[in-house]
Design a protein around this motif. Structure first.
Motif, mmCIF file in Angstrom:
data_model
loop_
_atom_site.group_PDB
_atom_site.id
_atom_site.type_symbol
_atom_site.label_atom_id
_atom_site.label_comp_id
_atom_site.label_asym_id
_atom_site.label_seq_id
_atom_site.Cartn_x
_atom_site.Cartn_y
_atom_site.Cartn_z
ATOM 1 N N SER A 1 21.606 -0.653 12.628
ATOM 2 C CA SER A 1 20.398 -1.449 12.023
ATOM 3 C C SER A 1 19.639 -0.430 11.723
ATOM 4 N N ALA B 1 19.585 -7.063 15.809
ATOM 5 C CA ALA B 1 20.265 -5.310 17.057
ATOM 6 C C ALA B 1 20.457 -5.524 18.798
ATOM 7 N N GLY C 1 23.856 -9.294 10.017
ATOM 8 C CA GLY C 1 23.696 -8.675 9.100
ATOM 9 C C GLY C 1 24.283 -9.374 7.970
ATOM 10 N N THR D 1 25.634 -7.289 16.237
ATOM 11 C CA THR D 1 24.608 -6.712 14.871
ATOM 12 C C THR D 1 25.157 -6.933 13.724
ATOM 13 N N MET E 1 20.551 -7.667 10.466
ATOM 14 C CA MET E 1 20.493 -6.886 11.665
ATOM 15 C C MET E 1 20.283 -6.583 12.674
ATOM 16 N N LEU E 2 18.933 -6.368 12.463
ATOM 17 C CA LEU E 2 17.426 -5.268 13.123
ATOM 18 C C LEU E 2 17.085 -6.396 13.190
#
Length: 107
Positions: free
Chosen positions: A87, A78, A51, A47, A74-75
């Motif tokens: 995230s 994830a 980012g 994750t 990150m999302l």
């Protein structure tokens, strides 16, 4: 240090990612609840890597845009519940920094 800049934010995320990455096996060993699947460190590392990659598309001129690029990366990257939680933490930071070129730090 009184000001959070994009360059400082980038450095903090990169250092955190390096630390997590170097200790992911130890974090995996801590993972026993609710299912002892031993992948929390692996998931957080993946994750955070998203980012870091998200930040590569932004320069260090605007803190809010860099924070949002990090959170979005990150999302999209994830993994597992732990990755989603991490995230979302960074999404909250990005929302708080939205529109800011720099942020003042309270000492």
């Amino acid at each position: 240090m009184n000001t959070l800049t994009a360059a400082l934010y980038r450095a903090m995320v990169l250092n955190g990612y390096r630390d997590i990455k170097s200790k992911y096996r130890s974090i995996n060993d801590l993972n026993v609840f609710p299912v002892p699947d031993g992948d929390t460190g692996t998931n957080i590392t993946a994750t955070m890597n998203g980012g870091v990659k998200g930040m590569e598309r932004e320069d260090d001129s605007h803190l809010g845009r860099l924070a949002m690029a990090c959170a979005s990366g990150m999302l999209l990257s994830a993994r597992g519940n732990s990755g989603v939680i991490v995230s979302q933490f960074f999404q909250g930071l990005a929302e708080g920094l939205d529109g800011l070129e720099t942020a003042n730090l309270v000492q």
